[in-house]
Design a protein around this motif. Sequence first.
Motif, PDB file in Angstrom:
ATOM      1  N   LEU A  73      38.890  45.312  51.929  1.00 25.97           N
ATOM      2  CA  LEU A  73      39.648  45.495  50.698  1.00 25.97           C
ATOM      3  C   LEU A  73      38.919  46.329  49.656  1.00 25.97           C
ATOM      4  CD1 LEU A  73      40.997  41.854  50.401  1.00 25.97           C
ATOM      5  CD2 LEU A  73      42.247  43.876  51.111  1.00 25.97           C
ATOM      6  N   THR A  74      39.682  47.177  48.995  1.00 24.29           N
ATOM      7  CA  THR A  74      39.188  47.903  47.835  1.00 24.29           C
ATOM      8  C   THR A  74      39.674  47.132  46.608  1.00 24.29           C
ATOM      9  OG1 THR A  74      41.185  49.204  47.550  1.00 24.29           O
ATOM     10  CG2 THR A  74      39.563  50.044  49.125  1.00 24.29           C
ATOM     11  N   PRO A  75      39.176  47.452  45.410  1.00 23.73           N
ATOM     12  CA  PRO A  75      39.701  46.750  44.224  1.00 23.73           C
ATOM     13  C   PRO A  75      41.223  46.837  44.111  1.00 23.73           C
ATOM     14  CG  PRO A  75      37.704  47.918  43.644  1.00 23.73           C
ATOM     15  CD  PRO A  75      38.020  48.307  45.078  1.00 23.73           C
ATOM     16  N   THR A  77      43.556  47.331  46.623  1.00 23.59           N
ATOM     17  CA  THR A  77      44.267  46.541  47.635  1.00 23.59           C
ATOM     18  C   THR A  77      44.019  45.047  47.422  1.00 23.59           C
ATOM     19  OG1 THR A  77      42.489  46.948  49.235  1.00 23.59           O
ATOM     20  CG2 THR A  77      44.431  48.326  49.397  1.00 23.59           C
ATOM     21  N   PHE A  78      42.824  44.700  46.956  1.00 23.07           N
ATOM     22  CA  PHE A  78      42.543  43.290  46.615  1.00 23.07           C
ATOM     23  C   PHE A  78      43.537  42.821  45.555  1.00 23.07           C
ATOM     24  CE2 PHE A  78      40.475  39.818  44.440  1.00 23.07           C
ATOM     25  CZ  PHE A  78      39.796  39.137  45.430  1.00 23.07           C
ATOM     26  N   SER A  79      43.679  43.629  44.533  1.00 25.60           N
ATOM     27  CA  SER A  79      44.606  43.309  43.451  1.00 25.60           C
ATOM     28  C   SER A  79      46.042  43.202  43.962  1.00 25.60           C
ATOM     29  CB  SER A  79      44.504  44.397  42.376  1.00 25.60           C
ATOM     30  OG  SER A  79      45.568  44.296  41.467  1.00 25.60           O
ATOM     31  N   LEU A  80      46.469  44.169  44.755  1.00 26.52           N
ATOM     32  CA  LEU A  80      47.865  44.205  45.208  1.00 26.52           C
ATOM     33  C   LEU A  80      48.195  43.075  46.183  1.00 26.52           C
ATOM     34  CD1 LEU A  80      48.341  48.058  45.542  1.00 26.52           C
ATOM     35  CD2 LEU A  80      49.566  46.553  43.957  1.00 26.52           C
ATOM     36  N   MET A  81      47.216  42.674  46.995  1.00 29.19           N
ATOM     37  CA  MET A  81      47.486  41.554  47.908  1.00 29.19           C
ATOM     38  C   MET A  81      47.688  40.261  47.131  1.00 29.19           C
ATOM     39  SD  MET A  81      45.583  42.008  51.477  1.00 29.19           S
ATOM     40  CE  MET A  81      46.888  41.134  52.278  1.00 29.19           C
ATOM     41  N   HIS A  82      46.870  40.067  46.104  1.00 28.06           N
ATOM     42  CA  HIS A  82      47.051  38.867  45.289  1.00 28.06           C
ATOM     43  C   HIS A  82      48.356  38.943  44.493  1.00 28.06           C
ATOM     44  CE1 HIS A  82      42.837  38.226  46.370  1.00 28.06           C
ATOM     45  NE2 HIS A  82      43.131  36.954  46.209  1.00 28.06           N
ATOM     46  N   ALA A  83      48.710  40.152  44.084  1.00 29.57           N
ATOM     47  CA  ALA A  83      49.988  40.326  43.381  1.00 29.57           C
ATOM     48  C   ALA A  83      51.155  40.016  44.311  1.00 29.57           C
ATOM     49  CB  ALA A  83      50.096  41.743  42.832  1.00 29.57           C
ATOM     50  N   SER A  84      51.042  40.427  45.577  1.00 30.77           N
ATOM     51  CA  SER A  84      52.106  40.125  46.550  1.00 30.77           C
ATOM     52  C   SER A  84      52.229  38.615  46.743  1.00 30.77           C
ATOM     53  CB  SER A  84      51.801  40.769  47.905  1.00 30.77           C
ATOM     54  OG  SER A  84      51.572  42.148  47.772  1.00 30.77           O
ATOM     55  N   ASP A  85      51.091  37.978  46.843  1.00 33.14           N
ATOM     56  CA  ASP A  85      51.076  36.510  46.993  1.00 33.14           C
ATOM     57  C   ASP A  85      51.754  35.852  45.796  1.00 33.14           C
ATOM     58  OD1 ASP A  85      49.248  34.101  48.410  1.00 33.14           O
ATOM     59  OD2 ASP A  85      49.721  33.788  46.294  1.00 33.14           O
ATOM     60  N   PHE A  86      51.371  36.303  44.607  1.00 36.13           N
ATOM     61  CA  PHE A  86      51.962  35.736  43.400  1.00 36.13           C
ATOM     62  C   PHE A  86      53.466  36.000  43.359  1.00 36.13           C
ATOM     63  CE2 PHE A  86      53.467  36.194  39.043  1.00 36.13           C
ATOM     64  CZ  PHE A  86      53.157  34.938  38.544  1.00 36.13           C
ATOM     65  N   ILE A 110      48.865  34.745  35.971  1.00 38.85           N
ATOM     66  CA  ILE A 110      48.541  36.180  35.968  1.00 38.85           C
ATOM     67  C   ILE A 110      47.231  36.523  35.260  1.00 38.85           C
ATOM     68  CG2 ILE A 110      50.970  36.801  36.170  1.00 38.85           C
ATOM     69  CD1 ILE A 110      51.039  37.406  33.218  1.00 38.85           C
ATOM     70  N   TYR A 111      46.762  35.616  34.380  1.00 39.06           N
ATOM     71  CA  TYR A 111      45.536  35.915  33.614  1.00 39.06           C
ATOM     72  C   TYR A 111      44.308  35.910  34.513  1.00 39.06           C
ATOM     73  CZ  TYR A 111      49.223  34.864  30.457  1.00 39.06           C
ATOM     74  OH  TYR A 111      50.455  34.874  29.852  1.00 39.06           O
ATOM     75  N   THR A 112      44.369  35.125  35.596  1.00 36.18           N
ATOM     76  CA  THR A 112      43.309  35.156  36.602  1.00 36.18           C
ATOM     77  C   THR A 112      43.223  36.547  37.213  1.00 36.18           C
ATOM     78  OG1 THR A 112      43.388  32.818  37.161  1.00 36.18           O
ATOM     79  CG2 THR A 112      42.730  34.316  38.926  1.00 36.18           C
ATOM     80  N   ALA A 113      44.388  37.099  37.519  1.00 35.54           N
ATOM     81  CA  ALA A 113      44.419  38.442  38.093  1.00 35.54           C
ATOM     82  C   ALA A 113      43.908  39.469  37.079  1.00 35.54           C
ATOM     83  CB  ALA A 113      45.833  38.795  38.529  1.00 35.54           C
ATOM     84  N   TYR A 114      44.345  39.341  35.822  1.00 36.45           N
ATOM     85  CA  TYR A 114      43.856  40.280  34.796  1.00 36.45           C
ATOM     86  C   TYR A 114      42.324  40.291  34.794  1.00 36.45           C
ATOM     87  CZ  TYR A 114      48.474  40.244  32.400  1.00 36.45           C
ATOM     88  OH  TYR A 114      49.788  40.354  32.056  1.00 36.45           O
ATOM     89  N   ALA A 115      41.743  39.064  34.689  1.00 35.56           N
ATOM     90  CA  ALA A 115      40.290  38.958  34.534  1.00 35.56           C
ATOM     91  C   ALA A 115      39.562  39.488  35.773  1.00 35.56           C
ATOM     92  CB  ALA A 115      39.886  37.516  34.258  1.00 35.56           C
ATOM     93  N   ARG A 116      40.010  39.063  36.952  1.00 35.78           N
ATOM     94  CA  ARG A 116      39.297  39.464  38.170  1.00 35.78           C
ATOM     95  C   ARG A 116      39.471  40.943  38.475  1.00 35.78           C
ATOM     96  NH1 ARG A 116      40.674  34.568  42.374  1.00 35.78           N
ATOM     97  NH2 ARG A 116      39.502  32.924  41.295  1.00 35.78           N
ATOM     98  N   ASP A 117      40.699  41.441  38.317  1.00 33.80           N
ATOM     99  CA  ASP A 117      40.933  42.843  38.664  1.00 33.80           C
ATOM    100  C   ASP A 117      40.228  43.781  37.691  1.00 33.80           C
ATOM    101  OD1 ASP A 117      42.427  41.925  40.742  1.00 33.80           O
ATOM    102  OD2 ASP A 117      44.375  42.357  39.849  1.00 33.80           O
ATOM    103  N   VAL A 127      47.039  46.938  35.699  1.00 36.76           N
ATOM    104  CA  VAL A 127      47.135  45.541  36.155  1.00 36.76           C
ATOM    105  C   VAL A 127      48.240  44.820  35.389  1.00 36.76           C
ATOM    106  CG1 VAL A 127      45.950  43.343  36.434  1.00 36.76           C
ATOM    107  CG2 VAL A 127      44.676  45.463  36.736  1.00 36.76           C
ATOM    108  N   LYS A 128      48.285  45.035  34.086  1.00 39.52           N
ATOM    109  CA  LYS A 128      49.311  44.351  33.285  1.00 39.52           C
ATOM    110  C   LYS A 128      50.707  44.762  33.730  1.00 39.52           C
ATOM    111  CE  LYS A 128      46.923  42.974  29.178  1.00 39.52           C
ATOM    112  NZ  LYS A 128      46.954  42.900  27.720  1.00 39.52           N
ATOM    113  N   ASN A 129      50.865  46.029  34.065  1.00 34.90           N
ATOM    114  CA  ASN A 129      52.168  46.492  34.538  1.00 34.90           C
ATOM    115  C   ASN A 129      52.556  45.830  35.860  1.00 34.90           C
ATOM    116  OD1 ASN A 129      54.495  48.528  34.638  1.00 34.90           O
ATOM    117  ND2 ASN A 129      53.410  48.958  36.543  1.00 34.90           N
TER     118      ASN A 129
END
Lengths: 242, 233
Positions: A73-75, A77-86, A110-117, A127-129
């Motif tokens: 995973l790149t940053p 794809t990591f972000s997008l996979m978690h977004a897909s899960d969410f 979603i704030y977990t994703a904001y912080a980690r991504d 990320v917010k979009n």
Amino acid sequence: MKEAESRCKFKGNNQLPGKLYVVEGCDGSGKSTQIYLLYRWLRSEGYDVFFTEWNSSELIRASTSEAKKKNLLTPTTFSLMHASDFADRYEKMILPQLRAGYIVLCDRYIYTAYARDMARGCDREWVKNVYSFAVKPDIIFYFKAPLEVSLSRILTGRLHLEYHEAGMDMGFSSNPVESFKIFQGIIKNYYDEMAEEEGFTIIDASESIEVQQAIVRDIVKENLKDYVPSCKHWQTKEVPGI
Amino acid sequence: MKKKKLFYGKGLPYLKLNDLPGKLIVIEGPDCSGRSTQISMLKDWLETKGHAVLDTGLKRSTLIGNVILEAKKGNTLGKKTLSLLYCTDFADQLENKIIPALSAGFIVLADRYIFTLMARDFVRGASKEWLMELFGFALVPDLVFYLSINPDVLLHRAFSKYGCLDYWESGMDLYLSSDMFESFKKYHTLLKREYEEMVKNFNFIVIDAERDPNEIQKDIRERISVFLDSQAL
């Protein structure tokens, strides 16, 4: 009918009849314990409550863990996979449950994703979009603890830290524990930064479990004052869509 | 020469990309428009001319390809989830295949790019702003060929190729009609409209794809030759 109308005017989330409470915070902040106790209390009060946690969509989790294992995973794809899960949990569970008028509890939102991504170097606005389809929770509890406290809670008795959990993909340090400390520090800074902007309700996570839970319950009780715990709104008002 | 824009939006801020010596050439168009035939002919031609070529397409990624196939079988995914899964897959291809090849000086022939993904989502009611920003990490291609074809010709080709119509390629999830034949025509009319709306904004080179494959290839090669010559100066 009256009640239903007054709910429409209620400021805050989304005009959905349900209630959305989420917990956020660093690993080891004790948020999962707190949301579990909140769940137990709400059930004992007779409410219908649903609970969902981060990274738990059945369909997507298998692929995520596979990809993490292979360090593919790149940053982005990591972000997008978690977004897909969410998104999967959001479209199947969270949103329909809120439309039906239930109480929904989320361990991380979603704030977990904001912080980690953001910690991984993704662009903040991007990320917010990605997550802009998600409704704003009624309450966002942020369990804020000094970094040393959450670190020691996690690291005590832990022999192994996962590669991504420790932020090893960031190349801070080849030592997982050192890397974890640096990564958690960055994430905590992002949380602290978001607290005001996103309207977090801050709970002092260095207090005892009982003290924290009492505060959480008081705040939720207050927020539930206007809540109509049934599906009656279906008859009385239009339930908005996405 | 004017330096062209590298990304459509926010890009990939954690990558330090200065100059990518390779070239990115995209072939877009609906299923059965002849993309893969054209790409394999282009690959032959370019390699014979001495260029290193990578051909890559959507849905070939190992990352979440299985999830998409699984989900399509059961028809169990929401629209946002499906958009994000396809986007993940695209990001994986871009970062792990396309960008490394471009850095190494390859000509990358992409069998579809973000435009097909966007067209499919637009037809399904996705917000334009949301999708444009989502795909803001995509590299701006050097050339985008759009194989334009009318739905009735497409219908004929789908039958010749598969003998029957496919549920998803007929847009049955949109409930345009319970009849697959009707649905296919309506769906591809809507898709074509979305592609056409993108022509100007994304500098598509529109190719009439209802002609003989060799004629189409001749057109595409001419455009690529002109482009490569201009780069060599």
